[in-house]
Design a protein around this motif. Sequence first.
Motif, PDB file in Angstrom:
ATOM      1  N   LYS A  10       0.836  -1.191   0.000  1.00 57.01           N
ATOM      2  CA  LYS A  10       0.000   0.000   0.000  1.00 57.01           C
ATOM      3  C   LYS A  10       0.881   1.255   0.000  1.00 57.01           C
ATOM      4  O   LYS A  10       0.589   2.228  -0.700  1.00 57.01           O
ATOM      5  N   ALA A  11       1.976   1.218   0.751  1.00 58.52           N
ATOM      6  CA  ALA A  11       2.906   2.350   0.779  1.00 58.52           C
ATOM      7  C   ALA A  11       3.523   2.558  -0.599  1.00 58.52           C
ATOM      8  O   ALA A  11       3.688   3.701  -1.046  1.00 58.52           O
ATOM      9  N   GLU A  12       3.850   1.462  -1.286  1.00 54.88           N
ATOM     10  CA  GLU A  12       4.400   1.559  -2.636  1.00 54.88           C
ATOM     11  C   GLU A  12       3.375   2.198  -3.588  1.00 54.88           C
ATOM     12  O   GLU A  12       3.720   3.048  -4.409  1.00 54.88           O
ATOM     13  N   GLU A  13       2.120   1.797  -3.445  1.00 55.79           N
ATOM     14  CA  GLU A  13       1.066   2.377  -4.282  1.00 55.79           C
ATOM     15  C   GLU A  13       0.924   3.878  -4.018  1.00 55.79           C
ATOM     16  O   GLU A  13       0.847   4.684  -4.964  1.00 55.79           O
ATOM     17  N   LEU A  14       0.915   4.263  -2.755  1.00 56.12           N
ATOM     18  CA  LEU A  14       0.777   5.685  -2.410  1.00 56.12           C
ATOM     19  C   LEU A  14       1.987   6.496  -2.871  1.00 56.12           C
ATOM     20  O   LEU A  14       1.842   7.637  -3.311  1.00 56.12           O
ATOM     21  N   GLY A  15       3.173   5.901  -2.781  1.00 54.15           N
ATOM     22  CA  GLY A  15       4.374   6.571  -3.288  1.00 54.15           C
ATOM     23  C   GLY A  15       4.294   6.789  -4.783  1.00 54.15           C
ATOM     24  O   GLY A  15       4.694   7.843  -5.292  1.00 54.15           O
ATOM     25  N   GLY A  16       3.750   5.798  -5.485  1.00 56.81           N
ATOM     26  CA  GLY A  16       3.565   5.932  -6.924  1.00 56.81           C
ATOM     27  C   GLY A  16       2.579   7.036  -7.263  1.00 56.81           C
ATOM     28  O   GLY A  16       2.778   7.799  -8.218  1.00 56.81           O
ATOM     29  N   LYS A  17       1.514   7.135  -6.477  1.00 54.06           N
ATOM     30  CA  LYS A  17       0.525   8.201  -6.705  1.00 54.06           C
ATOM     31  C   LYS A  17       1.167   9.569  -6.496  1.00 54.06           C
ATOM     32  O   LYS A  17       0.898  10.510  -7.250  1.00 54.06           O
ATOM     33  N   ALA A  18       2.004   9.669  -5.468  1.00 54.26           N
ATOM     34  CA  ALA A  18       2.676  10.942  -5.199  1.00 54.26           C
ATOM     35  C   ALA A  18       3.617  11.307  -6.343  1.00 54.26           C
ATOM     36  O   ALA A  18       3.636  12.452  -6.804  1.00 54.26           O
ATOM     37  N   LYS A  19       4.384  10.320  -6.823  1.00 50.75           N
ATOM     38  CA  LYS A  19       5.296  10.579  -7.945  1.00 50.75           C
ATOM     39  C   LYS A  19       4.522  11.027  -9.174  1.00 50.75           C
ATOM     40  O   LYS A  19       4.933  11.952  -9.877  1.00 50.75           O
ATOM     41  N   GLU A  20       3.425  10.348  -9.446  1.00 52.85           N
ATOM     42  CA  GLU A  20       2.624  10.709 -10.615  1.00 52.85           C
ATOM     43  C   GLU A  20       2.088  12.130 -10.475  1.00 52.85           C
ATOM     44  O   GLU A  20       2.146  12.925 -11.428  1.00 52.85           O
ATOM     45  N   ALA A  21       1.593  12.483  -9.299  1.00 55.46           N
ATOM     46  CA  ALA A  21       1.052  13.819  -9.074  1.00 55.46           C
ATOM     47  C   ALA A  21       2.134  14.889  -9.230  1.00 55.46           C
ATOM     48  O   ALA A  21       1.905  15.926  -9.862  1.00 55.46           O
ATOM     49  N   ILE A  22       3.316  14.630  -8.687  1.00 60.43           N
ATOM     50  CA  ILE A  22       4.417  15.590  -8.817  1.00 60.43           C
ATOM     51  C   ILE A  22       4.840  15.703 -10.277  1.00 60.43           C
ATOM     52  O   ILE A  22       5.085  16.799 -10.781  1.00 60.43           O
ATOM     53  N   GLY A  23       4.913  14.562 -10.952  1.00 58.41           N
ATOM     54  CA  GLY A  23       5.271  14.579 -12.369  1.00 58.41           C
ATOM     55  C   GLY A  23       4.276  15.369 -13.202  1.00 58.41           C
ATOM     56  O   GLY A  23       4.655  16.152 -14.083  1.00 58.41           O
ATOM     57  N   ASN A  24       2.991  15.176 -12.912  1.00 58.28           N
ATOM     58  CA  ASN A  24       1.958  15.915 -13.644  1.00 58.28           C
ATOM     59  C   ASN A  24       2.022  17.409 -13.337  1.00 58.28           C
ATOM     60  O   ASN A  24       1.855  18.242 -14.224  1.00 58.28           O
ATOM     61  N   ALA A  25       2.269  17.747 -12.071  1.00 55.61           N
ATOM     62  CA  ALA A  25       2.315  19.146 -11.658  1.00 55.61           C
ATOM     63  C   ALA A  25       3.509  19.884 -12.254  1.00 55.61           C
ATOM     64  O   ALA A  25       3.437  21.086 -12.508  1.00 55.61           O
ATOM     65  N   THR A  26       4.591  19.154 -12.486  1.00 55.97           N
ATOM     66  CA  THR A  26       5.806  19.794 -12.996  1.00 55.97           C
ATOM     67  C   THR A  26       6.036  19.511 -14.481  1.00 55.97           C
ATOM     68  O   THR A  26       7.098  19.827 -15.008  1.00 55.97           O
ATOM     69  N   ASP A  27       5.049  18.917 -15.127  1.00 59.71           N
ATOM     70  CA  ASP A  27       5.156  18.530 -16.540  1.00 59.71           C
ATOM     71  C   ASP A  27       6.349  17.610 -16.794  1.00 59.71           C
ATOM     72  O   ASP A  27       6.992  17.671 -17.836  1.00 59.71           O
ATOM     73  N   ASN A  28       6.637  16.750 -15.829  1.00 56.66           N
ATOM     74  CA  ASN A  28       7.716  15.781 -15.953  1.00 56.66           C
ATOM     75  C   ASN A  28       7.084  14.432 -16.311  1.00 56.66           C
ATOM     76  O   ASN A  28       6.623  13.692 -15.441  1.00 56.66           O
ATOM     77  N   GLU A  29       7.062  14.133 -17.602  1.00 53.79           N
ATOM     78  CA  GLU A  29       6.391  12.920 -18.072  1.00 53.79           C
ATOM     79  C   GLU A  29       7.078  11.652 -17.561  1.00 53.79           C
ATOM     80  O   GLU A  29       6.408  10.658 -17.264  1.00 53.79           O
ATOM     81  N   ARG A  30       8.393  11.681 -17.440  1.00 52.96           N
ATOM     82  CA  ARG A  30       9.119  10.511 -16.960  1.00 52.96           C
ATOM     83  C   ARG A  30       8.730  10.180 -15.524  1.00 52.96           C
ATOM     84  O   ARG A  30       8.465   9.029 -15.191  1.00 52.96           O
ATOM     85  N   LEU A  31       8.657  11.186 -14.682  1.00 51.28           N
ATOM     86  CA  LEU A  31       8.304  10.972 -13.281  1.00 51.28           C
ATOM     87  C   LEU A  31       6.855  10.502 -13.155  1.00 51.28           C
ATOM     88  O   LEU A  31       6.558   9.597 -12.370  1.00 51.28           O
ATOM     89  N   ALA A  32       5.965  11.079 -13.946  1.00 49.44           N
ATOM     90  CA  ALA A  32       4.564  10.656 -13.918  1.00 49.44           C
ATOM     91  C   ALA A  32       4.431   9.200 -14.357  1.00 49.44           C
ATOM     92  O   ALA A  32       3.690   8.419 -13.748  1.00 49.44           O
ATOM     93  N   ALA A  33       5.182   8.812 -15.378  1.00 48.71           N
ATOM     94  CA  ALA A  33       5.141   7.432 -15.863  1.00 48.71           C
ATOM     95  C   ALA A  33       5.714   6.470 -14.821  1.00 48.71           C
ATOM     96  O   ALA A  33       5.193   5.363 -14.636  1.00 48.71           O
ATOM     97  N   GLU A  34       6.779   6.888 -14.146  1.00 53.97           N
ATOM     98  CA  GLU A  34       7.356   6.065 -13.068  1.00 53.97           C
ATOM     99  C   GLU A  34       6.320   5.830 -11.976  1.00 53.97           C
ATOM    100  O   GLU A  34       6.193   4.721 -11.459  1.00 53.97           O
TER     101      GLU A  34
END
Length: 63
Positions: A10-34
């Motif tokens: 569950k922590a891994e899933e939440l970490g992934g959601k955070a990475k995706e949100a940060i990637g989307n907010a900063t227009d970082n497609e690589r981070l969002a995909a990760e």
Amino acid sequence: MGLGDKISNKAEELGGKAKEAIGNATDNERLAAEGQKEQAAAKAKQAGEHVKDAAKDVFGDKK
């Protein structure tokens, strides 16, 4: 699987959601995909846990 594994997944899933949100907010497609990849991996692990739990319910915990 134990409670620790469930919490870890569950922590891994939440970490992934955070990475995706940060990637989307900063227009970082690589981070969002990760982040999406991490979420998918965690959800696959969680699905496996559900199957194992269901099997234990049906067949009992025989070790």
